[in-house]
Design a protein around this motif. Sequence first.
Motif, PDB file in Angstrom:
ATOM      1  N   ALA A 118     -16.983  39.202  -5.899  1.00 42.27           N
ATOM      2  CA  ALA A 118     -17.278  40.372  -5.056  1.00 42.27           C
ATOM      3  C   ALA A 118     -16.012  41.195  -4.821  1.00 42.27           C
ATOM      4  O   ALA A 118     -16.041  42.432  -4.841  1.00 42.27           O
ATOM      5  N   PHE A 119     -14.894  40.503  -4.616  1.00 42.51           N
ATOM      6  CA  PHE A 119     -13.595  41.181  -4.428  1.00 42.51           C
ATOM      7  C   PHE A 119     -13.278  42.040  -5.666  1.00 42.51           C
ATOM      8  O   PHE A 119     -12.882  43.201  -5.546  1.00 42.51           O
ATOM      9  N   ALA A 120     -13.482  41.463  -6.854  1.00 43.28           N
ATOM     10  CA  ALA A 120     -13.210  42.201  -8.100  1.00 43.28           C
ATOM     11  C   ALA A 120     -14.108  43.433  -8.193  1.00 43.28           C
ATOM     12  O   ALA A 120     -13.641  44.537  -8.515  1.00 43.28           O
ATOM     13  N   ALA A 121     -15.391  43.262  -7.890  1.00 44.89           N
ATOM     14  CA  ALA A 121     -16.328  44.384  -7.994  1.00 44.89           C
ATOM     15  C   ALA A 121     -15.942  45.500  -7.021  1.00 44.89           C
ATOM     16  O   ALA A 121     -15.953  46.686  -7.366  1.00 44.89           O
ATOM     17  N   ARG A 122     -15.540  45.093  -5.801  1.00 44.46           N
ATOM     18  CA  ARG A 122     -15.182  46.076  -4.763  1.00 44.46           C
ATOM     19  C   ARG A 122     -13.977  46.905  -5.180  1.00 44.46           C
ATOM     20  O   ARG A 122     -13.880  48.088  -4.855  1.00 44.46           O
TER      21      ARG A 122
END
Length: 383
Positions: free
Chosen positions: A162-166
């Motif tokens: 999720a961090f990467a996508a954000r």
Amino acid sequence: MSASYSRFETLAVHAGEPRPTHGGSIVFPIFQGTVYETPPEGGVDYLRYSNTPTQTYVHDKLAALEGAEAALATASGMAAISTALHSVASAGDHVIVAGTLYGGTHVFLTEHAPHLGWNVDFVDAADPAAWEAALRPETKAIYTESISNPLVRVPDLAGIAAFAARHGLSSIIDNTFPTPVNFRPHQIGFDLVCHSATKTLNGHSDIVAGVITGSADRIAKAHACLKLYGGSLDPHAGFLLARGLKTLALRVRQQNANALAIARFLEGHRAIAEVAYPGLESHPDHARAAELFDGFGPVLCFRPAAGLDAAEKLLKALELPYVAPSLGGVETLITRPAITSHAGMSPEARSAEGIEDDLVRLAVGIEATEDLVDDFKNALDSI
Ligand SMILES: *Cc1c(COP(=O)(O)O)cnc(C)c1O
């Protein structure tokens, strides 16, 4: 094959298999040739380009099993990992690494990455604030493993994806330990999944191979890198890998059962001080592992109560496990990471990571659960 027959065990046997078959052969043939006749529209089919029939067949099977649009087989797990990273990072880029890594990957990212002009930061996989703090304008990717070696910690994998996508980063995960039988990282948002297929995917300790899976676009970029760096998979190894993949689900389920049974047995034994296995309620990441995984994999660690001497005696007293590193084969392997997989680290660095000299790592095979437990019981009684 119709989309309705898409359960894992069925895909393992049938995905990528052409119907009608080649020449009536139930088993896909080995196309060992390096070069192919030029079709009327032009183009080159060549082994190093990874586009010959056995290679394409293996790609189709691997993509189906990891639940990805595309797959690329490589000459080793390290070829898969280095190619995946090359496909997302250029000179001047920054890569965040969450947690502890396989030794080869660690050396690649600490000693070789500077030659490529990549900046790499290692962060605590359990501390999202540390990932945010490491972010830079030139950060391109975040890299993690599904389960750490040897202490089998499970990072906050959903949080990392999720961090990467954000932040628009590419997320890359080494999924060698769980295999897609136990965990499918694309389902929680990872962009690229790498494996050492040398381990459980092939499962018979007789080839070296790797794989990268992802979207068609991302695999096309990785493919372009692989063509230039030259780490394509040999067709004979591809044939053996496909053969291994057909029994993957059966093997992994037996390994899950064996590892859990031995972990429980050791945890209840007075001669054992500590056991680490994500399937045990006592493991610090058990809740997370139970939520993410369908099984906990073949690897566990323990420390005998009487220390190094007892560890050495135990390795000698066991009859079934071979004393060797690696994992994922049909035979059970046992090793002390301090003198094998982690011998390259200083004793202080090992100790800081919890890899003490008396730590024993077990990678279970597919032997009968009762025989493995009996072997441990007898060996522990005898020392
Ligand atoms: C073995 C291993 C690798 C490296 O794979 P090779 O096939 O030896 O190149 C990478 N990651 C993990 C987790 C491994 O166990």
